[in-house]
Design an enzyme around this catalytic site. Structure first.
Site, PDB file in Angstrom:
ATOM      1  N   CYS A  30      40.036  35.332  29.503  1.00  0.00           N
ATOM      2  CA  CYS A  30      40.575  34.567  28.372  1.00  0.00           C
ATOM      3  C   CYS A  30      39.819  33.269  28.134  1.00  0.00           C
ATOM      4  O   CYS A  30      39.298  32.660  29.073  1.00  0.00           O
ATOM      5  CB  CYS A  30      42.031  34.223  28.641  1.00  0.00           C
ATOM      6  SG  CYS A  30      43.058  35.663  28.847  1.00  0.00           S
ATOM      7  N   ARG A  75      32.348  35.855  27.981  1.00  0.00           N
ATOM      8  CA  ARG A  75      33.220  35.839  29.156  1.00  0.00           C
ATOM      9  C   ARG A  75      34.107  37.086  29.215  1.00  0.00           C
ATOM     10  O   ARG A  75      34.763  37.325  30.218  1.00  0.00           O
ATOM     11  CB  ARG A  75      34.092  34.574  29.149  1.00  0.00           C
ATOM     12  CG  ARG A  75      33.252  33.312  29.257  1.00  0.00           C
ATOM     13  CD  ARG A  75      34.080  32.069  29.047  1.00  0.00           C
ATOM     14  NE  ARG A  75      34.856  31.715  30.211  1.00  0.00           N
ATOM     15  CZ  ARG A  75      34.523  30.792  31.106  1.00  0.00           C
ATOM     16  NH1 ARG A  75      33.399  30.135  30.968  1.00  0.00           N
ATOM     17  NH2 ARG A  75      35.299  30.517  32.115  1.00  0.00           N
ATOM     18  N   TRP A  87      41.908  38.459  27.325  1.00  0.00           N
ATOM     19  CA  TRP A  87      41.535  39.589  28.180  1.00  0.00           C
ATOM     20  C   TRP A  87      42.852  40.075  28.766  1.00  0.00           C
ATOM     21  O   TRP A  87      43.473  39.380  29.566  1.00  0.00           O
ATOM     22  CB  TRP A  87      40.580  39.104  29.262  1.00  0.00           C
ATOM     23  CG  TRP A  87      39.919  40.169  30.058  1.00  0.00           C
ATOM     24  CD1 TRP A  87      38.791  40.866  29.725  1.00  0.00           C
ATOM     25  CD2 TRP A  87      40.293  40.644  31.368  1.00  0.00           C
ATOM     26  NE1 TRP A  87      38.463  41.746  30.721  1.00  0.00           N
ATOM     27  CE2 TRP A  87      39.364  41.641  31.739  1.00  0.00           C
ATOM     28  CE3 TRP A  87      41.328  40.346  32.246  1.00  0.00           C
ATOM     29  CZ2 TRP A  87      39.430  42.317  32.952  1.00  0.00           C
ATOM     30  CZ3 TRP A  87      41.403  41.024  33.461  1.00  0.00           C
ATOM     31  CH2 TRP A  87      40.448  41.999  33.795  1.00  0.00           C
ATOM     32  N   ASN A 136      45.422  30.405  29.203  1.00  0.00           N
ATOM     33  CA  ASN A 136      44.576  31.160  30.144  1.00  0.00           C
ATOM     34  C   ASN A 136      45.285  31.221  31.492  1.00  0.00           C
ATOM     35  O   ASN A 136      45.980  30.271  31.859  1.00  0.00           O
ATOM     36  CB  ASN A 136      43.242  30.436  30.378  1.00  0.00           C
ATOM     37  CG  ASN A 136      42.297  30.584  29.218  1.00  0.00           C
ATOM     38  OD1 ASN A 136      42.618  31.239  28.220  1.00  0.00           O
ATOM     39  ND2 ASN A 136      41.132  29.970  29.339  1.00  0.00           N
ATOM     40  N   GLY A 137      45.034  32.294  32.241  1.00  0.00           N
ATOM     41  CA  GLY A 137      45.641  32.408  33.570  1.00  0.00           C
ATOM     42  C   GLY A 137      46.895  33.249  33.509  1.00  0.00           C
ATOM     43  O   GLY A 137      47.141  33.977  32.536  1.00  0.00           O
ATOM     44  N   GLU A 169      23.121  45.082  45.458  1.00  0.00           N
ATOM     45  CA  GLU A 169      23.014  44.408  44.163  1.00  0.00           C
ATOM     46  C   GLU A 169      22.433  45.344  43.097  1.00  0.00           C
ATOM     47  O   GLU A 169      22.900  45.369  41.957  1.00  0.00           O
ATOM     48  CB  GLU A 169      22.161  43.131  44.332  1.00  0.00           C
ATOM     49  CG  GLU A 169      21.849  42.354  43.074  1.00  0.00           C
ATOM     50  CD  GLU A 169      23.069  41.879  42.292  1.00  0.00           C
ATOM     51  OE1 GLU A 169      24.198  41.969  42.777  1.00  0.00           O
ATOM     52  OE2 GLU A 169      22.867  41.449  41.139  1.00  0.00           O
ATOM     53  N   LYS A 185      24.330  46.410  39.689  1.00  0.00           N
ATOM     54  CA  LYS A 185      23.751  46.163  38.366  1.00  0.00           C
ATOM     55  C   LYS A 185      23.728  47.434  37.537  1.00  0.00           C
ATOM     56  O   LYS A 185      24.093  47.437  36.371  1.00  0.00           O
ATOM     57  CB  LYS A 185      22.334  45.632  38.570  1.00  0.00           C
ATOM     58  CG  LYS A 185      21.824  44.500  37.804  1.00  0.00           C
ATOM     59  CD  LYS A 185      22.414  43.129  37.864  1.00  0.00           C
ATOM     60  CE  LYS A 185      23.827  42.913  38.212  1.00  0.00           C
ATOM     61  NZ  LYS A 185      24.187  41.628  38.697  1.00  0.00           N
ATOM     62  N   GLU A 228      27.305  48.381  36.434  1.00  0.00           N
ATOM     63  CA  GLU A 228      27.869  47.481  35.434  1.00  0.00           C
ATOM     64  C   GLU A 228      27.363  47.754  34.035  1.00  0.00           C
ATOM     65  O   GLU A 228      28.127  47.790  33.091  1.00  0.00           O
ATOM     66  CB  GLU A 228      27.456  46.037  35.757  1.00  0.00           C
ATOM     67  CG  GLU A 228      28.191  45.361  36.836  1.00  0.00           C
ATOM     68  CD  GLU A 228      27.668  43.946  37.013  1.00  0.00           C
ATOM     69  OE1 GLU A 228      26.518  43.773  37.464  1.00  0.00           O
ATOM     70  OE2 GLU A 228      28.400  43.010  36.679  1.00  0.00           O
ATOM     71  N   HIS A 243      24.523  58.431  58.967  1.00  0.00           N
ATOM     72  CA  HIS A 243      25.858  58.490  59.577  1.00  0.00           C
ATOM     73  C   HIS A 243      26.910  59.024  58.607  1.00  0.00           C
ATOM     74  O   HIS A 243      28.096  58.845  58.836  1.00  0.00           O
ATOM     75  CB  HIS A 243      26.256  57.105  60.100  1.00  0.00           C
ATOM     76  CG  HIS A 243      25.329  56.606  61.165  1.00  0.00           C
ATOM     77  ND1 HIS A 243      25.278  57.164  62.416  1.00  0.00           N
ATOM     78  CD2 HIS A 243      24.394  55.631  61.149  1.00  0.00           C
ATOM     79  CE1 HIS A 243      24.353  56.543  63.133  1.00  0.00           C
ATOM     80  NE2 HIS A 243      23.799  55.612  62.382  1.00  0.00           N
ATOM     81  N   LYS A 303      32.950  37.672  32.248  1.00  0.00           N
ATOM     82  CA  LYS A 303      31.925  36.842  32.896  1.00  0.00           C
ATOM     83  C   LYS A 303      32.540  35.937  33.967  1.00  0.00           C
ATOM     84  O   LYS A 303      31.989  35.787  35.041  1.00  0.00           O
ATOM     85  CB  LYS A 303      31.203  36.007  31.831  1.00  0.00           C
ATOM     86  CG  LYS A 303      30.053  35.175  32.363  1.00  0.00           C
ATOM     87  CD  LYS A 303      28.921  36.041  32.858  1.00  0.00           C
ATOM     88  CE  LYS A 303      27.796  35.263  33.496  1.00  0.00           C
ATOM     89  NZ  LYS A 303      26.936  36.139  34.307  1.00  0.00           N
TER      90      LYS A 303
HETATM   91  C1  F6R Z   1      27.867  40.930  38.614  1.00  0.00           C
HETATM   92  C2  F6R Z   1      28.645  39.739  38.350  1.00  0.00           C
HETATM   93  C3  F6R Z   1      29.872  39.513  39.157  1.00  0.00           C
HETATM   94  C4  F6R Z   1      29.927  38.040  39.603  1.00  0.00           C
HETATM   95  C5  F6R Z   1      31.268  37.752  40.304  1.00  0.00           C
HETATM   96  C6  F6R Z   1      31.319  36.334  40.809  1.00  0.00           C
HETATM   97  O1  F6R Z   1      26.761  41.016  37.772  1.00  0.00           O
HETATM   98  O2  F6R Z   1      28.325  38.950  37.499  1.00  0.00           O
HETATM   99  O3  F6R Z   1      29.940  40.359  40.255  1.00  0.00           O
HETATM  100  O4  F6R Z   1      28.854  37.785  40.446  1.00  0.00           O
HETATM  101  O5  F6R Z   1      32.326  37.965  39.400  1.00  0.00           O
HETATM  102  O6  F6R Z   1      31.153  35.421  39.782  1.00  0.00           O
HETATM  103  P1  F6R Z   1      30.737  33.930  40.080  1.00  0.00           P
HETATM  104  O7  F6R Z   1      29.373  33.956  40.658  1.00  0.00           O
HETATM  105  O8  F6R Z   1      30.786  33.249  38.750  1.00  0.00           O
HETATM  106  O9  F6R Z   1      31.746  33.404  41.047  1.00  0.00           O
END
Ligand code: F6R
Length: 612
Positions: A2, A27, A74, A100-101, A485, A489, A492, A508, A607
């Site tokens: 949000c 976001r 959201w 928000n929240g 990672e 990626k 996502e 294993h 985000k």
């Molecule tokens: C993956 C991604 C998320 C963030 C996670 C933590 O591409 O962006 O996994 O890394 O939500 O977010 P921050 O770093 O903002 O605490």
């Protein structure tokens, strides 16, 4: 997640709020709305789906008002419908609110309100909050401020909201109860309230970060006054200069922010390093100088983070173990166990946004146990940098693509430099060793540039592999987190199922998955794990698995054992993660582009994850 954007001043609030909401789009959200106050009446406009749908539905109406509140939602409490979108209003339509929240005890408050005769049109906790404020206002017969002060201590969970009362047409109330809210001020005494400081760029000259438990009362053409939400005591406003510029929020000639941000890495990693080591190869003040004793005596280092930032922490485990000979634990913030922490421990909290609820909660819990907290963060003035004892910034610039890329490599840069300092202060490294290390890290941006030039080759591979439904990503040692990672990626942005595995662990169990339908993306560079990795490659090719390998230069041994290779330059083993991650980012990006997904705003993702 949000987002809040509000305005009070002499201009029409509508286009300003709309633009700020667009800046919050990255976001993540699924509905949007704006309420505008004109001649003492608040009119609410909202739509399910994109902000563009809201703007389209209003294109003929041209809404007006010098005061307005806006929101991107959201969905949590109730689906993403027009009715559940914010702003919400009280039953008598007197109070409107964007929030928000989450109000965790919303259902209890709802029960009380129902007994008092309130009825509800939607399913959100925010509508309950609007009515709860109304309830207190009617009880006190006072201003909205007293209703907020009565309500604040009764709300469980973390919230930030902006509220308006029709009976006070020239006032807005912004309240932070554990979320994030910034008040921006222009030279023309206009006020902007936003949950993301960067979205104020170009509008406000200064900003005020509302701390947990603070209310800002903003009156048109008069002032902004700051109060403590429990005592109503007036607090000094500490305005800070807003440094963000609007251009950093644009994608320029790139088709997507993700690609732009991948390509920015050469530059932003260099900037982050230069911020901490000068041209003569000397470490600059890490704002930790008075921590030398603490670092020398510390018991253990605990890194807490989520998602990509957690992967940076896993790489850093290797940095600190090797360079500072420290016991290091790297925990998911959401799984953090504060019971094992004491006052001799140091916590490193890593977060791009600085507003991740899980990370903030874990930091709070660690502080309560007496631990000292260093944050590594990309957003100065965020909740995390304000909570930590000391903060080291990544100089990545705003990261807009939901999939984190440049934040990761800049986090690695800070973590690496920090681990070397820890090593020196713990007498594990000599001055000449430190100097050599600084020279090596300064070479990294140039090597990243070389890998970025191989973008077209990786694009070809993406075309070849785009239709496989599953992928494995494999690596060992400091490249195991890069396998995690790389898989994250790809999942996502392309929605292909991918799993990151330690190449050593594969035999294993997970090796059962290997056949010609399961390609493996291997990190196979010349480090201490090289021979073992070759063995693991053979295990896969013997079972008809396709292999894409990231190799050091054009390594013939790997070429002979893989179907496709992506060469990267040579570097000291510990630094490989800076380089090996780049092909995984480009691969995910190009596969996603081939599959036509919404790369910068993948489905279901946000985000800044501001709920636990
Ligand atoms: C993956 C991604 C998320 C963030 C996670 C933590 O591409 O962006 O996994 O890394 O939500 O977010 P921050 O770093 O903002 O605490």
């Amino acid at each position: 997640m949000c987002g809040i954007a509000s305005y009070i001043g002499h201009r029409n609030a509508y286009p300003l709020i709309l633009e700020m909401l667009k800046r919050l789009e990255y976001r993540g959200y699924d509905s949007a709305g704006i309420a505008l106050c004109s001649q003492g009446k608040m009119k609410i406009y909202k739509e399910q789906g994109a902000i563009a749908a809201l703007a389209e539905s209003l294109s003929k109406q041209k809404p007006k008002g010098n005061l307005g509140i806006g929101h991107t939602r959201w969905a949590t409490h109730g689906p993403a419908t027009k009715i559940n979108a914010h702003p919400h209003y009280s039953q008598n339509r007197r109070i409107s609110i964007v929030h928000n929240g989450t109000v965790l005890n919303y259902y209890k408050l709802k029960e009380g309100l129902e007994k008092a005769g309130y009825e509800f049109y939607g399913e959100t906790d925010t509508e309950i909050l609007a009515n709860y404020l109304d309830y207190w206002q009617q009880k006190n017969k006072g201003k909205l401020l007293s209703a907020i002060i009565n309500t604040a201590p009764l709300l469980k969970g973390h919230s930030a909201f902006v509220a308006h009362d029709n009976q006070e047409p020239d006032s807005l109330y912004a309240c932070n109860l554990g979320g994030e809210l910034f008040v921006g001020r222009s030279q023309e005494s206009e006020y902007f309230i936003c949950s993301d400081k960067n979205a104020l760029a170009g509008y406000a000259d200064e900003y005020l970060a509302l701390e947990n438990g603070q209310i800002a009362v903003i009156q048109k053409d008069i002032n902004c006054c700051l109060l403590n939400s429990s005592s109503a005591e007036e607090l000094p406003c500490s305005w800070e200069k807003l440094k963000a510029s609007a251009e950093t929020l644009e994608k320029g000639s790139y088709p997507h922010f993700m690609l732009k941000e991948i390509f920015e890495q050469e530059n932003v990693v260099a900037k982050t390093i230069d911020n901490l080591i000068n041209d003569n190869g000397q470490a600059l003040n890490l704002s930790l100088n008075n921590w030398r004793q603490k670092i020398a005596k510390m018991r253990k280092l605990v890194i807490i983070a989520c998602g990509t930032s957690w992967h940076a922490g896993l790489v850093a485990k290797h940095f600190f173990a090797e360079l500072a000979k420290l016991p290091v634990y790297c925990e998911y913030a959401s799984e953090f166990l504060p019971e094992s922490i004491d006052a001799e421990d140091i916590i490193i909290a890593i977060s791009q946004s600085g507003s991740t609820a899980d990370t903030l909660q874990a930091v709070q819990a660690a502080k309560e146990r007496g631990a000292s907290v260093i944050s590594i963060c990309n957003v100065d003035g965020s909740a995390l940098t304000r909570t930590a004892d000391v903060s080291l910034l990544t100089i990545a610039g705003p990261e807009i693509g939901v999939a984190s890329t440049k934040a990761f490599t800049t986090q690695l840069a800070v973590l690496y430099i920090l681990s070397v300092r820890f090593g020196r202060w713990r007498n594990q490294l000599k001055a000449n060793e430190e100097k050599k290390i600084w020279q090596e890290i300064k070479m990294i941006p140039g090597k990243i540039k070389k890998i970025l030039l191989s973008g077209p080759e990786i694009e070809k591979l993406a075309k070849k592999y785009k239709d496989y439904p599953n992928f494995l990503f494999l690596g060992r040692g400091q490249n195991f987190p890069i396998a995690l990672e790389g898989a994250l990626k790809l999942k996502e942005v392309s929605y292909i199922h991918a799993e990151g595995l330690s190449a050593g662990e594969m035999k294993h169990g997970s090796i059962a998955l290997i056949d010609e339908q399961m390609p493996s993306f291997f990190i196979a560079v010349k480090d201490g794990q090289y021979d073992k990795v070759i063995n693991n490659l053979l295990e896969i090719s013997a079972r008809q698995g396709h292999i894409i390998a990231v190799t050091t230069d054009k390594d013939q041994i790997i070429i002979d054992r893989a179907d496709d290779i992506i060469p990267i330059p040579e570097c000291p083993p510990l630094l490989y993660p800076f380089l090996t991650v780049i092909p995984t980012q480009l691969f995910a990006y190009y596969v996603a582009r081939e599959r036509g997904t919404n790369i910068d705003k993948p489905r279901n993702l946000a985000k800044a994850v501001t709920v636990e």
